[in-house]
Enzyme design. Structure first.
Site, short mmCIF file in Angstrom:
data_model
loop_
_atom_site.label_atom_id
_atom_site.label_comp_id
_atom_site.label_asym_id
_atom_site.label_seq_id
_atom_site.Cartn_x
_atom_site.Cartn_y
_atom_site.Cartn_z
N HIS A 122 0.83 -1.21 0.00
CA HIS A 122 0.00 0.00 0.00
C HIS A 122 0.86 1.25 0.00
O HIS A 122 2.07 1.20 0.21
CB HIS A 122 -0.95 0.00 1.19
CG HIS A 122 -0.26 0.01 2.52
ND1 HIS A 122 0.28 1.15 3.08
CD2 HIS A 122 -0.01 -1.00 3.41
CE1 HIS A 122 0.81 0.86 4.25
NE2 HIS A 122 0.66 -0.45 4.47
N CYS A 138 2.99 -4.87 6.66
CA CYS A 138 2.76 -4.60 5.24
C CYS A 138 4.00 -4.03 4.57
O CYS A 138 4.98 -3.68 5.22
CB CYS A 138 1.60 -3.60 5.09
SG CYS A 138 0.01 -4.26 5.60
#
Length: 162
Positions: A122, A138
């Site tokens: 992301h 992440c």
């Protein structure tokens, strides 16, 4: 003065080296993403081999938050919302339960959901995080880079974290 500053400036390009896809993938069906945790770089190859990109990333802040192995992109979201995982809330009870899309959202402008629960590639509005061990699991990219990768990658793109 400007010239002396430019002469003294160091450029950190050593860890961003081009890689060949073949040691990591048997084919480029649906394209391929390789995330190298140690060099903090994401490599992307298109299925037709016409596009190869390397992006600097943020990676998990500790080994216990780091996941390695094969997965794939299962969903793409522009303007993602965010909810901390139960483990994140336990570590940081002061965090909000929900953050809508926008400049305060930790997922930035785009998110590529992986087949592993809670894992994403992301963007981030906090550009200080890129190039560091700063995430809760992440892989983060500058918003302009995730927007470009978002357009290149598709659902089904194979992903390998090493």
């Amino acid at each position: 003065m400007e010239q002396s500053i430019a002469q003294g400036a160091r450029r950190n390009t050593a860890m961003f080296r081009a890689l060949d896809w073949q040691p990591y993938f048997s084919d480029l069906r649906n394209g391929a993403v390789l995330v190298d945790i140690s060099s903090r770089a994401l490599h992307y190859w298109s299925e037709d081999r016409a596009v190869y990109k390397v992006y600097p990333t943020s990676v998990p802040m500790s080994e216990d938050l780091t996941r390695r192995g094969r997965t794939s992109i299962i969903r793409k979201v522009e303007g993602p919302d965010w909810r901390p995982t139960p483990a994140m809330k336990q570590r940081n009870p002061e965090w909000p339960d929900y953050v809508p899309p926008g400049p305060d959202n930790p997922l930035g402008t785009h998110a590529l959901h992986l087949s592993w629960t809670y894992y994403r590639i992301h963007g981030t509005h906090d550009t200080r995080k890129i190039g560091r061990r700063s995430s809760n699991g992440c892989v983060g990219l500058y918003n302009e880079h995730i927007a470009e990768l978002f357009d290149l990658a598709k659902v089904g793109t194979q992903v390998l974290l090493i």
